[in-house]
Design a protein around this motif. Structure first.
Motif, PDB file in Angstrom:
ATOM      1  N   ARG A  36     -11.318 -14.471 -55.069  1.00 43.32           N
ATOM      2  CA  ARG A  36     -12.588 -14.985 -54.197  1.00 43.32           C
ATOM      3  C   ARG A  36     -12.604 -15.512 -52.848  1.00 43.32           C
ATOM      4  NH1 ARG A  36     -15.460 -17.231 -59.686  1.00 43.32           N
ATOM      5  NH2 ARG A  36     -15.904 -15.241 -60.804  1.00 43.32           N
ATOM      6  N   GLU A  37     -11.473 -16.231 -52.827  1.00 45.76           N
ATOM      7  CA  GLU A  37     -11.226 -17.017 -51.365  1.00 45.76           C
ATOM      8  C   GLU A  37     -10.698 -15.752 -50.610  1.00 45.76           C
ATOM      9  OE1 GLU A  37      -8.688 -20.105 -52.226  1.00 45.76           O
ATOM     10  OE2 GLU A  37     -10.196 -21.071 -53.529  1.00 45.76           O
ATOM     11  N   ASN A  38      -9.909 -14.973 -51.071  1.00 49.17           N
ATOM     12  CA  ASN A  38      -9.196 -13.954 -50.310  1.00 49.17           C
ATOM     13  C   ASN A  38     -10.254 -13.272 -49.762  1.00 49.17           C
ATOM     14  OD1 ASN A  38      -6.665 -15.225 -50.445  1.00 49.17           O
ATOM     15  ND2 ASN A  38      -6.035 -13.730 -52.254  1.00 49.17           N
ATOM     16  N   LEU A  39     -11.423 -12.706 -50.708  1.00 46.45           N
ATOM     17  CA  LEU A  39     -12.218 -11.672 -50.117  1.00 46.45           C
ATOM     18  C   LEU A  39     -13.282 -12.461 -49.132  1.00 46.45           C
ATOM     19  CD1 LEU A  39     -13.539  -8.845 -50.428  1.00 46.45           C
ATOM     20  CD2 LEU A  39     -15.073  -9.916 -52.160  1.00 46.45           C
ATOM     21  N   ASP A  40     -13.710 -13.591 -49.228  1.00 45.59           N
ATOM     22  CA  ASP A  40     -14.315 -14.344 -48.289  1.00 45.59           C
ATOM     23  C   ASP A  40     -13.714 -14.485 -46.903  1.00 45.59           C
ATOM     24  OD1 ASP A  40     -16.448 -14.668 -50.062  1.00 45.59           O
ATOM     25  OD2 ASP A  40     -15.824 -16.586 -50.689  1.00 45.59           O
ATOM     26  N   ARG A  41     -12.348 -14.458 -46.999  1.00 44.66           N
ATOM     27  CA  ARG A  41     -11.438 -14.494 -45.737  1.00 44.66           C
ATOM     28  C   ARG A  41     -11.903 -13.363 -44.793  1.00 44.66           C
ATOM     29  NH1 ARG A  41      -7.055 -16.486 -48.806  1.00 44.66           N
ATOM     30  NH2 ARG A  41      -6.811 -18.886 -48.518  1.00 44.66           N
ATOM     31  N   LEU A  42     -12.291 -12.062 -45.507  1.00 43.56           N
ATOM     32  CA  LEU A  42     -12.805 -11.139 -44.680  1.00 43.56           C
ATOM     33  C   LEU A  42     -13.811 -11.328 -43.790  1.00 43.56           C
ATOM     34  CD1 LEU A  42     -12.122  -8.070 -47.048  1.00 43.56           C
ATOM     35  CD2 LEU A  42     -10.370  -9.087 -45.369  1.00 43.56           C
ATOM     36  N   SER A  43     -14.622 -12.221 -43.872  1.00 46.41           N
ATOM     37  CA  SER A  43     -15.856 -12.402 -43.202  1.00 46.41           C
ATOM     38  C   SER A  43     -15.565 -12.555 -41.607  1.00 46.41           C
ATOM     39  CB  SER A  43     -16.441 -13.906 -43.694  1.00 46.41           C
ATOM     40  OG  SER A  43     -15.651 -14.982 -43.491  1.00 46.41           O
ATOM     41  N   VAL A  44     -14.386 -13.120 -41.302  1.00 43.77           N
ATOM     42  CA  VAL A  44     -14.069 -13.205 -39.856  1.00 43.77           C
ATOM     43  C   VAL A  44     -14.061 -11.675 -39.388  1.00 43.77           C
ATOM     44  CG1 VAL A  44     -12.496 -15.282 -40.245  1.00 43.77           C
ATOM     45  CG2 VAL A  44     -11.438 -12.874 -39.993  1.00 43.77           C
ATOM     46  N   PHE A  45     -13.826 -10.625 -39.952  1.00 40.71           N
ATOM     47  CA  PHE A  45     -14.033  -9.471 -39.223  1.00 40.71           C
ATOM     48  C   PHE A  45     -15.405  -8.502 -39.618  1.00 40.71           C
ATOM     49  CE2 PHE A  45      -9.546  -9.860 -41.379  1.00 40.71           C
ATOM     50  CZ  PHE A  45      -8.770  -9.766 -40.022  1.00 40.71           C
ATOM     51  N   ILE A  46     -16.248  -9.013 -40.105  1.00 41.46           N
ATOM     52  CA  ILE A  46     -17.555  -8.543 -40.219  1.00 41.46           C
ATOM     53  C   ILE A  46     -18.282  -8.902 -39.116  1.00 41.46           C
ATOM     54  CG2 ILE A  46     -19.638  -8.362 -41.805  1.00 41.46           C
ATOM     55  CD1 ILE A  46     -18.021  -9.590 -44.068  1.00 41.46           C
ATOM     56  N   GLY A  47     -18.388  -9.921 -38.367  1.00 45.76           N
ATOM     57  CA  GLY A  47     -19.107 -10.226 -37.217  1.00 45.76           C
ATOM     58  C   GLY A  47     -20.483 -10.831 -37.728  1.00 45.76           C
ATOM     59  N   GLU A  48     -21.447 -10.832 -36.530  1.00 40.04           N
ATOM     60  CA  GLU A  48     -22.582 -11.184 -36.803  1.00 40.04           C
ATOM     61  C   GLU A  48     -23.367 -10.172 -36.964  1.00 40.04           C
ATOM     62  OE1 GLU A  48     -23.713 -14.374 -36.759  1.00 40.04           O
ATOM     63  OE2 GLU A  48     -21.394 -14.977 -36.837  1.00 40.04           O
ATOM     64  N   GLY A  49     -24.608 -10.499 -37.800  1.00 39.42           N
ATOM     65  CA  GLY A  49     -25.819  -9.205 -37.947  1.00 39.42           C
ATOM     66  C   GLY A  49     -26.936  -9.416 -36.854  1.00 39.42           C
ATOM     67  N   PRO A  50     -27.718  -8.594 -36.776  1.00 41.37           N
ATOM     68  CA  PRO A  50     -28.923  -8.945 -36.127  1.00 41.37           C
ATOM     69  C   PRO A  50     -29.810  -9.949 -36.324  1.00 41.37           C
ATOM     70  CG  PRO A  50     -29.147  -6.990 -37.077  1.00 41.37           C
ATOM     71  CD  PRO A  50     -27.608  -7.558 -37.577  1.00 41.37           C
ATOM     72  N   GLU A  51     -30.502 -10.467 -35.346  1.00 44.84           N
ATOM     73  CA  GLU A  51     -31.511 -11.293 -35.843  1.00 44.84           C
ATOM     74  C   GLU A  51     -32.717 -10.345 -36.298  1.00 44.84           C
ATOM     75  OE1 GLU A  51     -31.779 -14.680 -35.604  1.00 44.84           O
ATOM     76  OE2 GLU A  51     -29.863 -14.806 -35.081  1.00 44.84           O
ATOM     77  N   LEU A  52     -33.317 -10.822 -37.133  1.00 41.03           N
ATOM     78  CA  LEU A  52     -34.384 -10.250 -38.038  1.00 41.03           C
ATOM     79  C   LEU A  52     -35.801 -10.972 -37.893  1.00 41.03           C
ATOM     80  CD1 LEU A  52     -32.594  -8.486 -40.861  1.00 41.03           C
ATOM     81  CD2 LEU A  52     -33.424  -7.476 -38.927  1.00 41.03           C
ATOM     82  N   ALA A  53     -37.041 -10.530 -37.554  1.00 41.31           N
ATOM     83  CA  ALA A  53     -38.175 -11.203 -37.655  1.00 41.31           C
ATOM     84  C   ALA A  53     -38.257 -12.259 -39.123  1.00 41.31           C
ATOM     85  CB  ALA A  53     -39.367 -10.486 -37.502  1.00 41.31           C
ATOM     86  N   PHE A  54     -37.692 -11.616 -40.307  1.00 43.20           N
ATOM     87  CA  PHE A  54     -38.162 -12.468 -41.498  1.00 43.20           C
ATOM     88  C   PHE A  54     -36.830 -12.247 -42.322  1.00 43.20           C
ATOM     89  CE2 PHE A  54     -39.443 -12.479 -45.899  1.00 43.20           C
ATOM     90  CZ  PHE A  54     -40.316 -13.522 -46.002  1.00 43.20           C
ATOM     91  N   VAL A  55     -36.512 -13.720 -42.646  1.00 43.20           N
ATOM     92  CA  VAL A  55     -35.311 -13.592 -43.663  1.00 43.20           C
ATOM     93  C   VAL A  55     -35.756 -14.854 -44.507  1.00 43.20           C
ATOM     94  CG1 VAL A  55     -32.713 -14.149 -43.915  1.00 43.20           C
ATOM     95  CG2 VAL A  55     -33.553 -12.946 -42.238  1.00 43.20           C
ATOM     96  N   GLN A  56     -35.631 -14.389 -45.997  1.00 47.10           N
ATOM     97  CA  GLN A  56     -36.146 -15.587 -46.852  1.00 47.10           C
ATOM     98  C   GLN A  56     -35.253 -15.873 -48.205  1.00 47.10           C
ATOM     99  OE1 GLN A  56     -39.618 -14.899 -49.558  1.00 47.10           O
ATOM    100  NE2 GLN A  56     -40.765 -16.538 -48.287  1.00 47.10           N
ATOM    101  N   GLU A  57     -34.877 -17.008 -48.384  1.00 44.69           N
ATOM    102  CA  GLU A  57     -34.057 -17.170 -49.760  1.00 44.69           C
ATOM    103  C   GLU A  57     -35.363 -17.068 -50.917  1.00 44.69           C
ATOM    104  OE1 GLU A  57     -30.832 -17.395 -49.919  1.00 44.69           O
ATOM    105  OE2 GLU A  57     -30.768 -17.498 -47.500  1.00 44.69           O
TER     106      GLU A  57
END
Length: 309
Positions: A36-57
């Motif tokens: 799980r830690e190794n997969l999470d390290r790939l986050s450095v390659f994903i980049g930032e997503g666009p800002e959206l009008a609505f994001v909700q947990e």
């Protein structure tokens, strides 16, 4: 035939293969937390997503547990199609947080609502727990949409293990009048736990996802060997009533051939299928956006067109 890697990925693959050899020599055993830690390290390659009008947990509340989720909408006042997004990670890894950028880009590309589902993972929760969570979200997706407008078009989307979940849901809901899946989008899906296709051997070493690791994933997920064929969407019932399907394959992926065979089986059943092959790509290329940006951009473009078609 073994895939030919894109020049964009050769440097990364050289580093990854050296690290893999050193890990094998160390004698350290794989653990869920390490993977799980190794997969999470790939986050450095994903980049930032666009800002959206609505994001909700949010969350789906079952009789026994809570299934966390996150809702994205580029225009919460407009009635948009709904995409249920099931992340990849071998049924053991991945999260809606790791896949946040991908969910955002899907919402933007498809001008749609995305519901990212945090289904339970193996080995703590082996098969079929993740499928059951995903089915609950599918059957009750409107429960988490009280703050956004939406229309009745319902799409399921997943990569790798998430693709396995989508294809399983598509088969399991044949004849279920309470659930209508209009389309499914599969990105290098895992559909054959028996690993019977040639590309498992041809691409099973040197391309990040290796056959040895796949066996380990599947053993943790299924835990009972006799389930390998029973749980494989490739061998599940198919029907002409199954959703219109978009499939992406990667030329250097051990899962390449099973994705193609699955698509061909749907076509023979009478389902409309659109297939795209990215020949120089590896499994999980969507997590490597900063390295293979043009290929990821093309994938999002085709996803957007398919959702809006």
């Amino acid at each position: 035939m073994r895939g030919v890697i894109s020049d964009k990925l050769t440097g990364l693959m050289e580093q990854a293969n050296i690290a893999a050899q050193e890990f094998k020599k160390s004698g350290v055993e794989l653990t869920p937390s390490l993977v799980r830690e190794n997969l999470d390290r790939l986050s450095v390659f994903i980049g930032e997503g666009p800002e959206l009008a609505f994001v909700q947990e949010t969350a789906f509340v079952t009789s026994t547990h809570i299934i966390p989720a996150r809702v994205y909408s580029p225009d919460p006042e407009k009635a948009l199609p709904v995409v249920l997004h099931y992340h990849g990670g071998g049924h053991m890894c991945g999260s809606i947080e790791l896949y946040d950028t991908i969910s955002r880009k899907i919402a933007e590309a498809g001008n749609c609502i995305v519901i990212a589902v945090e289904y339970r993972l193996a080995p703590e929760y082996p098969y079929p727990a993740g499928v059951e969570d995903s089915q609950y979200a599918l059957a009750n997706y409107q429960d988490v949409l009280s703050d956004v407008n939406f229309n009745q078009q319902l799409i399921i989307l997943g990569d790798s293990a998430g693709g396995a979940i989508c294809t399983t849901l598509a088969s399991n809901n044949i004849g279920n009048s309470a659930v209508k899946i209009d389309k499914q989008i599969l990105i290098y899906p895992s559909v054959d736990y028996t690993m019977s296709c040639d590309s498992v051997e041809e691409n099973g070493t040197g391309f990040l996802l290796e056959k040895e690791k796949m066996i380990w994933y599947f053993n943790n997920y299924l835990q009972e060997k006799e389930l390998s064929k029973q749980a494989s969407p490739l061998f599940m019932p198919m029907s002409v009533t199954m959703p219109e399907t978009l499939i992406f394959t990667a030329g250097c992926d051990p899962l390449r051939d099973e994705s193609v065979v699955y698509g061909e089986a749907l076509v023979q059943t009478g389902v409309n299928v659109e297939q795209h092959s990215l020949d120089g790509m590896i499994h999980a290329y969507m997590l490597l956006d900063s390295i293979v940006k043009s290929e990821c951009d093309e994938t999002y473009r085709l996803i957007g067109e398919f959702i809006q078609s």
